[in-house]
Design a protein around this motif. Structure first.
Motif, PDB file in Angstrom:
ATOM      1  N   PHE A 265       7.339 -10.272   2.387  1.00 53.64           N
ATOM      2  CA  PHE A 265       7.063  -8.845   2.578  1.00 53.64           C
ATOM      3  C   PHE A 265       7.648  -8.015   1.450  1.00 53.64           C
ATOM      4  CE2 PHE A 265       7.061 -10.941   6.674  1.00 53.64           C
ATOM      5  CZ  PHE A 265       5.830 -10.557   7.169  1.00 53.64           C
ATOM      6  N   LYS A 266       6.949  -6.937   1.122  1.00 57.29           N
ATOM      7  CA  LYS A 266       7.551  -6.001   0.171  1.00 57.29           C
ATOM      8  C   LYS A 266       7.169  -4.580   0.556  1.00 57.29           C
ATOM      9  CE  LYS A 266       4.446  -5.671  -3.735  1.00 57.29           C
ATOM     10  NZ  LYS A 266       4.235  -5.912  -5.132  1.00 57.29           N
ATOM     11  N   VAL A 267       7.890  -3.635  -0.012  1.00 56.51           N
ATOM     12  CA  VAL A 267       7.599  -2.229   0.284  1.00 56.51           C
ATOM     13  C   VAL A 267       6.567  -1.727  -0.721  1.00 56.51           C
ATOM     14  CG1 VAL A 267       8.573   0.096   0.296  1.00 56.51           C
ATOM     15  CG2 VAL A 267       9.857  -1.775   1.296  1.00 56.51           C
ATOM     16  N   ILE A 268       5.559  -1.036  -0.207  1.00 57.24           N
ATOM     17  CA  ILE A 268       4.584  -0.403  -1.111  1.00 57.24           C
ATOM     18  C   ILE A 268       4.472   1.074  -0.748  1.00 57.24           C
ATOM     19  CG2 ILE A 268       3.195  -2.469  -1.550  1.00 57.24           C
ATOM     20  CD1 ILE A 268       1.153  -1.307   0.538  1.00 57.24           C
ATOM     21  N   ARG A 269       3.940   1.839  -1.696  1.00 52.69           N
ATOM     22  CA  ARG A 269       3.654   3.244  -1.414  1.00 52.69           C
ATOM     23  C   ARG A 269       2.158   3.341  -1.150  1.00 52.69           C
ATOM     24  NH1 ARG A 269       5.505   7.387  -5.866  1.00 52.69           N
ATOM     25  NH2 ARG A 269       3.493   6.710  -6.603  1.00 52.69           N
ATOM     26  N   LEU A 270       1.800   3.803   0.046  1.00 51.82           N
ATOM     27  CA  LEU A 270       0.384   3.787   0.438  1.00 51.82           C
ATOM     28  C   LEU A 270      -0.492   4.647  -0.478  1.00 51.82           C
ATOM     29  CD1 LEU A 270       1.032   3.753   4.237  1.00 51.82           C
ATOM     30  CD2 LEU A 270      -0.438   2.119   3.038  1.00 51.82           C
ATOM     31  N   SER A 271       0.100   5.647  -1.107  1.00 55.72           N
ATOM     32  CA  SER A 271      -0.701   6.486  -2.023  1.00 55.72           C
ATOM     33  C   SER A 271      -1.265   5.646  -3.176  1.00 55.72           C
ATOM     34  CB  SER A 271       0.137   7.651  -2.562  1.00 55.72           C
ATOM     35  OG  SER A 271       1.316   7.166  -3.141  1.00 55.72           O
ATOM     36  N   ASP A 272      -0.616   4.530  -3.491  1.00 50.36           N
ATOM     37  CA  ASP A 272      -1.134   3.653  -4.553  1.00 50.36           C
ATOM     38  C   ASP A 272      -2.252   2.744  -4.040  1.00 50.36           C
ATOM     39  OD1 ASP A 272       0.764   4.656  -6.306  1.00 50.36           O
ATOM     40  OD2 ASP A 272       2.239   3.112  -5.800  1.00 50.36           O
ATOM     41  N   PHE A 273      -2.485   2.737  -2.733  1.00 48.33           N
ATOM     42  CA  PHE A 273      -3.443   1.799  -2.128  1.00 48.33           C
ATOM     43  C   PHE A 273      -4.568   2.507  -1.388  1.00 48.33           C
ATOM     44  CE2 PHE A 273       0.180  -0.683  -3.115  1.00 48.33           C
ATOM     45  CZ  PHE A 273      -0.275  -1.969  -3.341  1.00 48.33           C
ATOM     46  N   THR A 274      -4.672   3.818  -1.570  1.00 44.30           N
ATOM     47  CA  THR A 274      -5.774   4.570  -0.942  1.00 44.30           C
ATOM     48  C   THR A 274      -6.440   5.449  -1.997  1.00 44.30           C
ATOM     49  OG1 THR A 274      -4.284   6.373  -0.327  1.00 44.30           O
ATOM     50  CG2 THR A 274      -4.660   4.674   1.344  1.00 44.30           C
ATOM     51  N   THR A 275      -7.753   5.610  -1.886  1.00 43.32           N
ATOM     52  CA  THR A 275      -8.467   6.381  -2.913  1.00 43.32           C
ATOM     53  C   THR A 275      -8.136   7.869  -2.836  1.00 43.32           C
ATOM     54  OG1 THR A 275     -10.402   6.535  -1.471  1.00 43.32           O
ATOM     55  CG2 THR A 275     -10.394   4.742  -3.074  1.00 43.32           C
ATOM     56  N   TRP A 276      -7.625   8.321  -1.685  1.00 46.70           N
ATOM     57  CA  TRP A 276      -7.174   9.706  -1.584  1.00 46.70           C
ATOM     58  C   TRP A 276      -5.846   9.907  -2.320  1.00 46.70           C
ATOM     59  CZ3 TRP A 276      -9.170  10.862   3.952  1.00 46.70           C
ATOM     60  CH2 TRP A 276     -10.014  11.984   3.922  1.00 46.70           C
ATOM     61  N   GLY A 277      -5.153   8.803  -2.594  1.00 44.14           N
ATOM     62  CA  GLY A 277      -3.849   8.910  -3.242  1.00 44.14           C
ATOM     63  C   GLY A 277      -2.825   9.578  -2.345  1.00 44.14           C
ATOM     64  N   ILE A 278      -2.968   9.330  -1.045  1.00 42.86           N
ATOM     65  CA  ILE A 278      -2.067   9.923  -0.046  1.00 42.86           C
ATOM     66  C   ILE A 278      -1.415   8.782   0.731  1.00 42.86           C
ATOM     67  CG2 ILE A 278      -1.984  11.304   2.095  1.00 42.86           C
ATOM     68  CD1 ILE A 278      -4.340  12.945   0.984  1.00 42.86           C
ATOM     69  N   GLY A 279      -0.159   8.945   1.083  1.00 50.06           N
ATOM     70  CA  GLY A 279       0.488   7.951   1.945  1.00 50.06           C
ATOM     71  C   GLY A 279       1.890   7.617   1.467  1.00 50.06           C
ATOM     72  N   GLY A 280       2.804   7.494   2.421  1.00 49.59           N
ATOM     73  CA  GLY A 280       4.196   7.173   2.112  1.00 49.59           C
ATOM     74  C   GLY A 280       4.430   5.671   2.084  1.00 49.59           C
ATOM     75  N   TYR A 281       5.675   5.288   2.312  1.00 47.68           N
ATOM     76  CA  TYR A 281       6.071   3.887   2.180  1.00 47.68           C
ATOM     77  C   TYR A 281       5.768   3.080   3.446  1.00 47.68           C
ATOM     78  CZ  TYR A 281       8.348   5.254  -2.095  1.00 47.68           C
ATOM     79  OH  TYR A 281       8.578   5.712  -3.362  1.00 47.68           O
ATOM     80  N   THR A 282       5.542   1.804   3.246  1.00 47.55           N
ATOM     81  CA  THR A 282       5.336   0.883   4.362  1.00 47.55           C
ATOM     82  C   THR A 282       5.722  -0.527   3.928  1.00 47.55           C
ATOM     83  OG1 THR A 282       3.726   0.081   5.986  1.00 47.55           O
ATOM     84  CG2 THR A 282       2.932   0.322   3.761  1.00 47.55           C
ATOM     85  N   ALA A 283       5.913  -1.402   4.895  1.00 46.89           N
ATOM     86  CA  ALA A 283       6.055  -2.825   4.573  1.00 46.89           C
ATOM     87  C   ALA A 283       4.652  -3.390   4.344  1.00 46.89           C
ATOM     88  CB  ALA A 283       6.723  -3.554   5.730  1.00 46.89           C
ATOM     89  N   SER A 284       4.542  -4.382   3.463  1.00 47.80           N
ATOM     90  CA  SER A 284       3.223  -4.970   3.212  1.00 47.80           C
ATOM     91  C   SER A 284       3.357  -6.467   2.957  1.00 47.80           C
ATOM     92  CB  SER A 284       2.572  -4.323   1.996  1.00 47.80           C
ATOM     93  OG  SER A 284       3.147  -4.860   0.833  1.00 47.80           O
ATOM     94  N   CYS A 285       2.228  -7.127   3.069  1.00 43.16           N
ATOM     95  CA  CYS A 285       2.208  -8.570   2.831  1.00 43.16           C
ATOM     96  C   CYS A 285       0.838  -8.950   2.277  1.00 43.16           C
ATOM     97  CB  CYS A 285       2.453  -9.278   4.162  1.00 43.16           C
ATOM     98  SG  CYS A 285       2.385 -11.045   4.002  1.00 43.16           S
ATOM     99  N   ALA A 286       0.828  -9.577   1.109  1.00 43.97           N
ATOM    100  CA  ALA A 286      -0.442 -10.021   0.525  1.00 43.97           C
ATOM    101  C   ALA A 286      -0.648 -11.482   0.913  1.00 43.97           C
ATOM    102  CB  ALA A 286      -0.397  -9.879  -0.988  1.00 43.97           C
TER     103      ALA A 286
END
Ligand SMILES: Cc1cc2nc3c(=O)[nH]c(=O)nc-3n(C[C@H](O)[C@H](O)[C@H](O)COP(=O)(O)OP(=O)(O)OC[C@H]3O[C@@H](n4cnc5c(N)ncnc54)[C@H](O)[C@@H]3O)c2cc1C
Length: 301
Positions: A14-35
């Motif tokens: 798991f790692k922390v990502i910023r959701l704004s980097d993963f949405t086309t709106w460029g909106i969103g705070g931090y979350t845990a993620s897993c690729a």
């Protein structure tokens, strides 16, 4: 806290990502993620998350998603590796749930297979397109589906026919049952006529979309679904004089009124307040209740 729990469960995964980097709106705070890169890895990760009672959601290209600016308390699962691949056999294309839809569409055009050209400008994944039953110009992904591979929340893998996917306008059974779309096989047709004709059509579609849509500012495509009867949402919103209407950093596009632009620093609350305001104005002016096409991260309807 969710991140701490996820890290304790499997620190390397798991790692922390910023959701704004993963949405086309460029909106969103931090979350845990897993690729995850394979079906086996996906099944293992989902088992782990289930055992630890951690909420999770699949995110494709985030092109239809509004993610909370305050961050999301769960694990965002990203389909990478095997899931991004696609291959052609005869008139069929089989693509993983994480495959980039415009790339699959472009490759189909280059091999003179017709049917998927409508999707050349839809900037999502194959999984997201099946989940949303994405479409344009009178065609939808459901018209092409031969088979969809899914992983059910309980862990079973199943292959479904188009009928079993419960497709209707911008919806599928996956919006209710929480299954992960592992991949899809689409039936295309051999193009007749000049080789290169399809690629020309694809280029024309992209040019048309560049003229009609505000593609140079962050957005998430059409915000509202087409009403069952009545004019398209863009017309209804424009007729209310709402083009350019702004809430914080979120603005009703002047190019296409069914798009909300992130004009800089928009938060998810700005977007939701604007959606509520537009819905209310259209309802009071016309009696038509617009329904959202875009989805909030993790919502089930
Ligand atoms: C500029 C622009 C133009 C657009 N034009 C169109 C258009 O013409 N027609 C159209 O229909 N849409 C359009 N869209 C919207 C969007 O591209 C589509 O809805 C697309 O199918 C979403 O795919 P995605 O991978 O980005 O999904 P995401 O936004 O990442 O996810 C959307 C939903 O699908 C779920 N999901 C994603 N992948 C999976 C999976 N593998 N298994 C289970 N659930 C999954 C997510 O959990 C989420 O609930 C446009 C968007 C933009 C930004």
């Amino acid at each position: 806290m969710i991140f701490d729990k996820a890290m304790q469960a499997a620190p390397d995964r798991f790692k922390v990502i910023r959701l704004s980097d993963f949405t086309t709106w460029g909106i969103g705070g931090y979350t845990a993620s897993c690729a995850v890169t394979s079906e086996q890895e996906l099944a293992e990760v989902l088992n782990l998350l289930r055992e630890r009672s951690l909420p999770w959601v699949i995110l494709g290209k985030g092109s239809n998603t509004l993610a909370p600016s305050e961050g999301w308390h769960g694990v965002v699962v990203l389909l990478k590796g095997d899931f991004t691949e696609y291959s052609f056999k005869g008139n069929l294309v089989t693509a993983g749930g994480g495959a980039h839809l415009p790339s699959v569409s472009g490759a189909a055009c280059s091999t003179d297979l017709t049917g998927l050209v409508f999707a050349v400008g839809i900037p999502g994944t194959v999984g997201g397109a099946v989940f949303m039953n994405a479409g344009a110009y009178g065609s939808s992904i459901s018209d092409l589906v031969e088979e969809v591979g899914v992983l059910h929340p309980g862990g079973a893998i199943e292959y479904l026919t188009a009928e079993e996917c419960g497709f209707a306008y911008r919806t599928s059974v996956f919006q209710k049952n929480g299954a992960v779309v592992l991949g899809a096989t689409l039936r295309l047709s051999r193009a007749v006529g000049n080789s290169g004709e399809l690629r020309r059509e694809a280029r024309e579609i992209l040019q048309l979309r560049r003229r009609k849509f505000p593609l140079d500012v962050p957005n998430a495509g059409s915000v509202f679904r087409r009403p069952d009867n009545g004019p398209p949402p863009g017309k209804l919103i424009e007729d209310c004089g709402l083009k350019g209407y702004r809430t914080g950093g979120a603005v009703v596009s002047r190019v296409h009124a069914n798009f909300i632009e992130n004009a800089g620093g928009a938060t998810s609350s700005d977007v939701m307040h604007l959606i509520e305001y537009v819905t209310d104005r259209v309802r009071r002016n016309t009696g038509i209740v617009l329904r959202r096409e875009i989805r909030q991260l993790g919502e089930r309807i």
